[in-house]
Scaffold this active site. Structure first.
Site, PDB file in Angstrom:
ATOM      1  CG  ASN A  85      15.317   8.537   0.160  1.00  0.00           C
ATOM      2  OD1 ASN A  85      14.916   8.934  -0.819  1.00  0.00           O
ATOM      3  ND2 ASN A  85      16.237   8.800   1.183  1.00  0.00           N
ATOM      4  CG  HIS A 115       6.706 -17.220  -6.873  1.00  0.00           C
ATOM      5  ND1 HIS A 115       5.711 -17.294  -7.537  1.00  0.00           N
ATOM      6  CD2 HIS A 115       7.705 -16.151  -7.301  1.00  0.00           C
ATOM      7  CE1 HIS A 115       5.506 -15.922  -8.032  1.00  0.00           C
ATOM      8  NE2 HIS A 115       6.722 -15.462  -7.749  1.00  0.00           N
TER       9      HIS A 115
END
Length: 192
Positions: A85, A115
């Site tokens: 969607n 990270h």
């Protein structure tokens, strides 16, 4: 011979996402997404053509509502009859594999990139300025999975077959087959 930044990225090592090879792949994907996201929804042939160029694999009957966003596209595989969607974000710095008959609600985010937690390991200086180390892990989603609106899927997560994930869930750990799971963090609440 040293590994390229792309090879490091796909093997889960720290890499520089501003590497010229990766930037070129990124820009190629962004051009395809710009075209896709601006197409008339009735232009089914052109929509399918762009997705075939963008993704590693797109099964028959895949429908992706615009706008859709990803980093590279070439690390995404989507199985037959899966519906994605509007306003979904797939950060495909590694493989994102979605099985057949999936339902992915609006604003779902699938992340393969991460990270280092410590700033001293995450941020570094390089000629040309500040850079950030990144690493990635694949996300694998089974067949017949429904992911509710606004859910976030973390790097390295595997979701089994026939799973339903509640809206707004933050999926930090893998889920087995045939369960309902929800929450922050997402937990199994019922066997289906």
């Amino acid at each position: 011979m040293p590994k390229t930044e792309k090879q490091k990225m796909l093997s889960g090592e720290l890499y520089d996402s501003r590497d010229p090879e990766l930037l070129e792949l990124y820009h190629k994907a962004k051009a395809l997404l710009l075209a896709y996201n601006s197409l008339d929804s009735r232009n089914l042939e052109e929509r399918a053509s762009i997705l075939n160029k963008l993704f590693a694999r797109k099964g028959e009957g895949v429908w992706i509502e615009a706008p859709f966003f990803c980093d590279y596209g070439e690390h995404i595989e989507i199985g037959e009859n899966t519906f994605v969607n509007t306003n979904c974000v797939f950060l495909d710095d590694n493989l994102i594999k979605i099985g057949k008959n999936g339902l992915i609600a609006p604003h779902v985010q699938i992340y393969t990139a991460s990270h280092p937690i410590k700033a001293s390991e995450r941020i570094y200086q390089q000629e040309g300025g500040t850079r950030y180390h990144t690493s990635s892990k694949p996300v694998i989603i089974g067949d017949n999975v429904w992911i509710g609106g606004g859910a976030v899927i973390f790097p390295g997560v595997k979701i089994g077959n026939n799973v339903t994930i509640g809206a707004g869930s933050i999926v930090t750990k893998s889920l087995p087959d045939d369960v309902l799971a929800m929450g922050n963090p997402c937990r199994v609440t019922q066997k289906l």
